[in-house]
Write a protein that holds these residues in place. Structure first.
Motif, mmCIF file in Angstrom:
data_model
loop_
_atom_site.group_PDB
_atom_site.id
_atom_site.type_symbol
_atom_site.label_atom_id
_atom_site.label_comp_id
_atom_site.label_asym_id
_atom_site.label_seq_id
_atom_site.Cartn_x
_atom_site.Cartn_y
_atom_site.Cartn_z
ATOM 1 N N PHE A 159 49.187 35.202 33.961
ATOM 2 C CA PHE A 159 49.560 35.906 32.737
ATOM 3 C C PHE A 159 49.055 35.186 31.494
ATOM 4 O O PHE A 159 48.722 35.825 30.495
ATOM 5 C CB PHE A 159 51.069 36.128 32.661
ATOM 6 N N ALA A 160 48.968 33.869 31.544
ATOM 7 C CA ALA A 160 48.428 33.128 30.397
ATOM 8 C C ALA A 160 46.952 33.451 30.184
ATOM 9 O O ALA A 160 46.462 33.393 29.058
ATOM 10 C CB ALA A 160 48.627 31.628 30.599
ATOM 11 N N LEU A 161 46.259 33.809 31.255
ATOM 12 C CA LEU A 161 44.831 34.111 31.151
ATOM 13 C C LEU A 161 44.531 35.583 30.882
ATOM 14 O O LEU A 161 43.371 35.959 30.737
ATOM 15 C CB LEU A 161 44.114 33.650 32.431
ATOM 16 N N LYS A 164 38.115 32.156 37.520
ATOM 17 C CA LYS A 164 36.758 31.601 37.465
ATOM 18 C C LYS A 164 36.776 30.383 36.546
ATOM 19 O O LYS A 164 37.335 30.439 35.443
ATOM 20 C CB LYS A 164 35.782 32.654 36.931
ATOM 21 N N ARG A 165 36.174 29.310 37.004
ATOM 22 C CA ARG A 165 36.063 28.076 36.212
ATOM 23 C C ARG A 165 34.620 27.949 35.760
ATOM 24 O O ARG A 165 33.697 27.987 36.570
ATOM 25 C CB ARG A 165 36.454 26.876 37.076
ATOM 26 N N THR A 166 34.434 27.798 34.444
ATOM 27 C CA THR A 166 33.086 27.662 33.889
ATOM 28 C C THR A 166 32.990 26.333 33.159
ATOM 29 O O THR A 166 33.807 26.038 32.281
ATOM 30 C CB THR A 166 32.769 28.811 32.911
ATOM 31 N N GLY A 184 41.396 38.948 39.728
ATOM 32 C CA GLY A 184 42.539 38.396 39.013
ATOM 33 C C GLY A 184 43.128 39.402 38.037
ATOM 34 O O GLY A 184 44.350 39.549 37.935
ATOM 35 N N LYS A 185 42.257 40.123 37.344
ATOM 36 C CA LYS A 185 42.736 41.168 36.426
ATOM 37 C C LYS A 185 43.431 42.280 37.207
ATOM 38 O O LYS A 185 44.417 42.851 36.742
ATOM 39 C CB LYS A 185 41.570 41.739 35.615
ATOM 40 N N PRO A 210 49.847 45.007 39.041
ATOM 41 C CA PRO A 210 51.099 45.191 39.789
ATOM 42 C C PRO A 210 52.111 44.077 39.525
ATOM 43 O O PRO A 210 53.323 44.314 39.565
ATOM 44 C CB PRO A 210 50.663 45.214 41.252
ATOM 45 N N LEU A 211 51.627 42.869 39.239
ATOM 46 C CA LEU A 211 52.559 41.784 38.916
ATOM 47 C C LEU A 211 53.307 42.072 37.622
ATOM 48 O O LEU A 211 54.480 41.722 37.471
ATOM 49 C CB LEU A 211 51.818 40.445 38.810
ATOM 50 N N TYR A 212 52.624 42.724 36.678
ATOM 51 C CA TYR A 212 53.280 43.080 35.429
ATOM 52 C C TYR A 212 54.426 44.050 35.693
ATOM 53 O O TYR A 212 55.476 43.975 35.059
ATOM 54 C CB TYR A 212 52.286 43.692 34.441
ATOM 55 N N GLN A 213 54.241 44.958 36.647
ATOM 56 C CA GLN A 213 55.331 45.872 37.013
ATOM 57 C C GLN A 213 56.520 45.087 37.562
ATOM 58 O O GLN A 213 57.669 45.402 37.254
ATOM 59 C CB GLN A 213 54.850 46.903 38.033
#
Length: 128
Positions: free
Chosen positions: A37-39, A75-77, A94-95, A100-103
């Protein structure tokens, strides 16, 4: 409607074929959902994430980011600068999982008081 016959009920195996153990267990830990959620708002750097996720240790943030990267959610850049700049961002997967996690988070927010009351009632009953 009669209850399902015991043979017709779902089985949950303790191996890689069980989606609950294989996928949900990873994102259901203490920190993964908070990092995801932070990302949501876009790419971010390690120290910025650490300052926004109150209570997470540097070691735990590092390990959880690695786990989320391994699973394909993050993803790590590394940017070739001096000093090196590293950013983390959600992948398409991830998006996708954040929706569904937001639900779930919304449901938890709506039922938080009810859950809190149920816990208190249970604890009172268990102490008697």
């Amino acid at each position: 409607m009669a209850a399902k016959n015991i043979q017709e009920r779902r089985r949950f195996y303790n191996d890689e074929t069980c989606p609950i153990r294989n996928v949900i267990a990873q994102i259901g830990d203490k920190w993964s959902m908070l990092i995801l959620f932070a990302l949501v708002d876009g790419a971010d750097r390690f120290n910025s994430l650490k300052s926004r996720i109150i209570g997470i240790s540097q070691r735990m943030l590092t390990q959880t980011l690695r786990d989320l990267e391994r699973e394909g959610y993050v993803k790590r850049t590394v940017f070739p600068e001096v000093p090196a700049r590293v950013e983390y961002e959600l992948t398409a997967m991830g998006k996708g999982i954040v929706k569904p996690l937001y639900q779930l988070v919304t449901w938890a927010d709506e039922h938080h008081d009810e859950i809190h009351k149920a816990r208190k009632a249970y604890d009172r009953k268990a102490q008697s």
